[in-house]
Design a protein around this motif. Structure first.
Motif, short mmCIF file in Angstrom:
data_model
loop_
_atom_site.label_atom_id
_atom_site.label_comp_id
_atom_site.label_asym_id
_atom_site.label_seq_id
_atom_site.Cartn_x
_atom_site.Cartn_y
_atom_site.Cartn_z
N TYR A 78 17.27 8.29 78.74
CA TYR A 78 17.37 7.85 77.34
C TYR A 78 16.55 8.76 76.43
O TYR A 78 17.05 9.28 75.43
CB TYR A 78 16.92 6.39 77.21
N ILE A 79 15.29 8.97 76.77
CA ILE A 79 14.40 9.75 75.89
C ILE A 79 14.85 11.21 75.82
O ILE A 79 14.87 11.80 74.74
CB ILE A 79 12.93 9.60 76.35
N THR A 80 15.24 11.77 76.94
CA THR A 80 15.72 13.16 76.93
C THR A 80 16.96 13.32 76.06
O THR A 80 17.13 14.34 75.39
CB THR A 80 16.02 13.62 78.38
N GLY A 81 17.80 12.31 76.03
CA GLY A 81 19.04 12.37 75.26
C GLY A 81 18.89 12.00 73.80
O GLY A 81 19.87 12.06 73.03
N MET A 82 17.70 11.60 73.38
CA MET A 82 17.50 11.17 71.99
C MET A 82 17.73 12.33 71.02
O MET A 82 17.25 13.44 71.25
CB MET A 82 16.09 10.61 71.79
N LYS A 83 18.44 12.05 69.94
CA LYS A 83 18.67 13.03 68.87
C LYS A 83 17.77 12.76 67.68
O LYS A 83 17.54 13.62 66.85
CB LYS A 83 20.14 12.99 68.42
N VAL A 84 17.29 11.52 67.57
CA VAL A 84 16.46 11.08 66.45
C VAL A 84 15.24 10.37 67.04
O VAL A 84 15.35 9.66 68.04
CB VAL A 84 17.25 10.09 65.54
N ASN A 85 14.09 10.54 66.43
CA ASN A 85 12.86 9.80 66.77
C ASN A 85 12.31 10.06 68.16
O ASN A 85 11.46 9.30 68.64
CB ASN A 85 13.06 8.29 66.58
N GLN A 86 12.74 11.13 68.81
CA GLN A 86 12.21 11.42 70.14
C GLN A 86 10.72 11.74 70.08
O GLN A 86 9.93 11.20 70.85
CB GLN A 86 12.98 12.58 70.77
N ALA A 87 10.32 12.61 69.16
CA ALA A 87 8.91 12.98 69.05
C ALA A 87 8.05 11.77 68.69
O ALA A 87 6.95 11.60 69.24
CB ALA A 87 8.73 14.09 68.01
N GLU A 88 8.55 10.92 67.80
CA GLU A 88 7.81 9.73 67.37
C GLU A 88 7.65 8.74 68.54
O GLU A 88 6.57 8.16 68.74
CB GLU A 88 8.51 9.06 66.20
N THR A 89 8.71 8.57 69.30
CA THR A 89 8.66 7.69 70.48
C THR A 89 7.66 8.22 71.49
O THR A 89 6.82 7.48 72.00
CB THR A 89 10.06 7.57 71.11
N ASN A 90 7.74 9.51 71.77
CA ASN A 90 6.82 10.12 72.73
C ASN A 90 5.38 10.04 72.24
O ASN A 90 4.47 9.82 73.04
CB ASN A 90 7.22 11.57 73.00
N HIS A 91 5.17 10.21 70.93
CA HIS A 91 3.81 10.12 70.38
C HIS A 91 3.19 8.76 70.67
O HIS A 91 2.05 8.67 71.15
CB HIS A 91 3.83 10.39 68.87
N ILE A 92 3.93 7.70 70.38
CA ILE A 92 3.39 6.35 70.63
C ILE A 92 3.16 6.15 72.12
O ILE A 92 2.12 5.64 72.53
CB ILE A 92 4.31 5.26 70.02
N PHE A 93 4.11 6.60 72.94
CA PHE A 93 3.95 6.45 74.39
C PHE A 93 2.69 7.16 74.87
O PHE A 93 1.93 6.63 75.69
CB PHE A 93 5.18 6.97 75.14
N GLU A 94 2.44 8.36 74.37
CA GLU A 94 1.28 9.13 74.80
C GLU A 94 -0.04 8.56 74.26
O GLU A 94 -1.07 8.64 74.94
CB GLU A 94 1.42 10.59 74.35
N GLN A 95 -0.01 7.95 73.08
CA GLN A 95 -1.24 7.47 72.45
C GLN A 95 -1.61 6.03 72.81
O GLN A 95 -2.78 5.66 72.78
CB GLN A 95 -1.13 7.58 70.92
N PHE A 96 -0.62 5.21 73.15
CA PHE A 96 -0.86 3.79 73.37
C PHE A 96 -1.36 3.52 74.79
O PHE A 96 -0.82 4.04 75.76
CB PHE A 96 0.42 2.98 73.13
#
Length: 184
Positions: A16-34
């Motif tokens: 899912y994340i690899t295939g994201m076209k929108v908000n991938q960086a934002e999603t990864n940021h929260i995942f990495e920070q939380f």
């Protein structure tokens, strides 16, 4: 299809994340920070290795998904819960069984199932406190027939999404809400 078949049809988090076209960086940021708090981990301890699974109805353009999905993934990792993602617009048959207020295809929706594929709990699209914040912000908008409505609505959504990416209190509000639903 039953819920286990829907689960099996879903994408893994990586797919899912690899295939994201929108908000991938934002999603990864929260995942990495939380990170889950000690209290949140304690609350989750009784759910470890219970064989729970999660079906996530989502779309990558959704601001609420970029907030909620990475937090769910942290919870899932903590308790050994498998997660699969289904794109809402390609899975309306399932989505329409989980409408918000009986009318809205709001996402994300998390459908938690047990090892037998039976529904355990459903969460989404927002934590109660986040919904109250969104409702308040919507209440500040001009009427829909106002020529500035669309512009102000988009500005409101951009502001919310920007806050979602940096406000750790919001992240824990979401985690606590998901955990409470899982423990019911």
């Amino acid at each position: 299809m039953n819920l286990m078949q829907w689960f099996e049809k879903g994408l893994t988090a990586d797919e899912y994340i690899t295939g994201m076209k929108v908000n991938q960086a934002e999603t990864n940021h929260i995942f990495e920070q939380f990170s889950l708090s000690d209290d949140e981990r304690d609350k989750l301890s009784t759910l470890k290795d219970k064989g729970l699974k999660a079906i996530v109805l989502t779309e990558d353009w959704c601001g609420d998904a970029l907030l909620n999905n990475p937090i769910l993934l942290k919870i899932a990792a903590e308790i050994g819960m498998e997660v699969r993602f289904l794109l809402r617009d390609q899975n309306l048959e399932l989505m329409d069984q989980y409408l918000t207020n009986g009318t809205s295809r709001a996402i994300p929706i998390f459908i938690f199932i047990n090892g037998d594929g039976e529904e355990h709990a459903v969460w989404g699209p927002r934590a109660k406190q986040i919904q109250e914040k969104v409702d308040y912000e919507r209440g500040q908008l001009p009427s829909q027939d106002d020529p500035d409505f669309k512009e102000k609505q988009m500005a409101m959504y951009k502001k919310l999404v920007a806050t979602y990416q940096v406000d750790e209190a919001i992240w824990h509000t979401v985690a606590d809400s998901i955990i409470a639903k899982l423990k019911k």
